[in-house]
Motif scaffolding. Structure first.
Motif, mmCIF file in Angstrom:
data_model
loop_
_atom_site.group_PDB
_atom_site.id
_atom_site.type_symbol
_atom_site.label_atom_id
_atom_site.label_comp_id
_atom_site.label_asym_id
_atom_site.label_seq_id
_atom_site.Cartn_x
_atom_site.Cartn_y
_atom_site.Cartn_z
ATOM 1 N N ARG A 101 5.847 -24.737 -16.044
ATOM 2 C CA ARG A 101 5.608 -24.069 -15.063
ATOM 3 C C ARG A 101 6.358 -22.802 -14.157
ATOM 4 O O ARG A 101 7.112 -22.253 -14.452
ATOM 5 N N TYR A 102 5.552 -21.611 -13.414
ATOM 6 C CA TYR A 102 5.742 -20.562 -13.157
ATOM 7 C C TYR A 102 6.403 -20.912 -11.535
ATOM 8 O O TYR A 102 5.559 -21.143 -11.199
ATOM 9 N N ASN B 48 -0.917 -7.099 -17.308
ATOM 10 C CA ASN B 48 -1.648 -7.634 -18.526
ATOM 11 C C ASN B 48 -2.272 -7.201 -19.215
ATOM 12 O O ASN B 48 -2.727 -7.702 -19.820
ATOM 13 N N ASN C 66 -5.199 -14.869 -14.251
ATOM 14 C CA ASN C 66 -4.810 -14.319 -12.964
ATOM 15 C C ASN C 66 -3.354 -13.675 -13.263
ATOM 16 O O ASN C 66 -3.275 -13.983 -12.169
ATOM 17 N N GLY C 67 -2.840 -12.863 -13.920
ATOM 18 C CA GLY C 67 -2.004 -12.507 -14.632
ATOM 19 C C GLY C 67 -2.189 -10.806 -13.613
ATOM 20 O O GLY C 67 -2.703 -10.873 -13.036
ATOM 21 N N THR D 149 2.955 -24.841 -9.243
ATOM 22 C CA THR D 149 3.656 -22.839 -10.166
ATOM 23 C C THR D 149 2.625 -21.466 -9.326
ATOM 24 O O THR D 149 1.575 -21.891 -9.115
ATOM 25 N N ASP E 38 -0.853 -14.124 -17.672
ATOM 26 C CA ASP E 38 -2.341 -14.861 -17.919
ATOM 27 C C ASP E 38 -3.218 -13.674 -17.377
ATOM 28 O O ASP E 38 -3.702 -13.266 -17.052
ATOM 29 N N TYR F 264 1.170 -17.979 -10.996
ATOM 30 C CA TYR F 264 -0.039 -17.421 -12.615
ATOM 31 C C TYR F 264 1.029 -16.415 -13.298
ATOM 32 O O TYR F 264 2.150 -15.822 -12.554
ATOM 33 N N GLY G 65 -0.858 -18.696 -7.261
ATOM 34 C CA GLY G 65 -0.787 -19.581 -7.961
ATOM 35 C C GLY G 65 -1.353 -20.891 -7.184
ATOM 36 O O GLY G 65 -2.059 -20.991 -6.157
ATOM 37 N N THR G 66 -0.694 -22.125 -7.549
ATOM 38 C CA THR G 66 -0.881 -23.443 -6.888
ATOM 39 C C THR G 66 0.777 -24.020 -5.640
ATOM 40 O O THR G 66 1.741 -24.507 -6.349
#
Lengths: 191, 184
Positions: free
Chosen positions: A47-48, A129, A123-124, A114, A120, A116, A109-110
């Motif tokens: 997770r982030y 990225n 979605n980064g 978490t 990523d 993103y 993110g969610t």
């Protein structure tokens, strides 16, 4: 009068809204408060935190502020974030490691679960990225080897520097428990 | 706004004895843009940066002779009292004040530079999913940010070719860091 500095965290949709902070709590929402709402979680997958975009606001009377660097005390690895866990920084292959204000991207993110990952593929963070080395371990940015966030020159009151973009990576074997607050540092040349 | 903590102030002394310091007698901080010559700028229209390694004292040397000494002086208690009027500056006096002084040889000019550190806290608390969260004061405290002059440099640069001599770096090693714990 002298130059004065404030660390800011930007949140919200681009161009973002700045708030002065004394602590940057890494959390699973796009908020700048250092409370315990939506903390990072340990789960069965990595997770982030949502990424945090922090910069310096320079005000007051000064001739020139330049050479903006950022580093940790090299002690972030005591946070027991798991095997691959770390605090990571958005990275550029060459030049300044900071993200220009125009390239600010809201952390997403969610909520509560978490963020993103900066790197990523879908979605980064767009400013980072596309690089070969998209992230760096903030623990490796130390006073002896700081990351140059912004090599620009600031002569106008007020000025806002580029962002350092950071996020927590929490591996499945991270441990919750007593955590000591860590210190991050911006360093500048001032005349 | 966080006032910058300072323990040293720069000075230069000219051949005729004239002393020029970071703060004027009224406690106002001198700004380099107010006294450096055009040649100190990377671009002469002043739109760009000041080159830190240029001779910023050239105009004053024409009036007062060459710079013979330069360095960093600890603040005095009187200055500390005077500068308390300025909310952007915090002065601390050293317990055993020692000036950092460099004699500037003929044909050289001084180099003075300072670095400012701006510290802030980073907090993280990984928790299992659906764990009970602590309330705001449940073991968590603010770790206040700090701003201070952390490094100073002192040296001499040869006028003829810009070569450095006697360049010194002082890490002031001011520790303002505070550690707090988070109880799970």
């Amino acid at each position: 009068m002298a130059a004065t500095y404030a660390v800011q965290r930007y949140t919200g949709v681009s161009p973002g809204s700045a708030a002065t902070i004394t602590n940057c709590r890494l959390r699973t929402d796009d908020a700048n408060t250092a409370d315990l709402t939506n903390p990072c979680i340990i789960d069965s997958v990595i997770r982030y935190s949502f990424w945090a975009s922090n910069n310096l606001n320079i005000t007051g009377t000064f001739t020139q502020v330049s050479n903006i660097r950022h580093y940790s005390n090299g002690d972030l690895n005591t946070w027991t974030l798991g095997t691959t866990g770390k605090i990571q920084r958005g990275n550029r292959d060459a030049g300044d490691k900071g993200c220009p204000l125009a390239n600010y991207q809201q952390g997403a993110g969610t909520v509560g679960t978490t963020g993103y990952a900066i790197d990523d593929a879908v979605n980064g963070h767009a400013y980072f990225n596309g690089q070969t080395t998209k992230t760096a371990n903030l623990n490796s940015d130390t006073s002896g080897s700081p990351a140059t966030i912004d090599s620009g020159l600031y002569t106008i009151n007020p000025s806002n520097t580029k962002f350092v973009v950071i996020q927590a990576v929490i591996d499945v074997d991270a441990t919750s428990g007593v955590m000591s607050a860590k210190t991050l540092t911006f360093k500048v040349d001032e005349i | 706004m966080l006032a910058t903590l300072q323990v040293f102030q720069w000075f230069v002394q000219f051949a005729d004895g004239y002393l020029f310091m970071q703060f004027d007698p009224n406690g106002k901080e001198r700004q380099f843009k107010d006294f450096v010559p055009l040649s100190s700028y990377v671009d002469e229209d002043k739109s760009k940066s000041i080159d830190l390694k240029k001779n910023h004292w050239k105009n004053m040397e024409a009036e007062h002779g060459r710079v013979v000494k330069a360095g960093w002086l600890p603040f005095t208690e009187q200055q500390k009292t005077l500068y308390q009027k300025d909310p952007t500056i915090r002065i601390e006096c050293l317990i055993q004040p020692q000036p950092l002084v460099l004699e500037i040889p003929e044909g050289f000019y001084p180099f003075l530079r300072k670095e400012v550190s701006i510290k802030y806290g980073i907090l993280d608390k990984p928790m299992p999913p659906h764990d009970v969260q602590l309330d705001a004061d449940g073991g968590w405290k603010e770790d206040p940010a700090e701003v201070y002059v952390s490094d100073i440099y002192l040296g001499a640069i040869r006028k003829s070719d810009g070569m450095e001599a006697d360049m010194m770096h002082f890490d002031l090693n001011i520790t303002t860091e505070k550690k707090e714990t988070i109880d799970n």
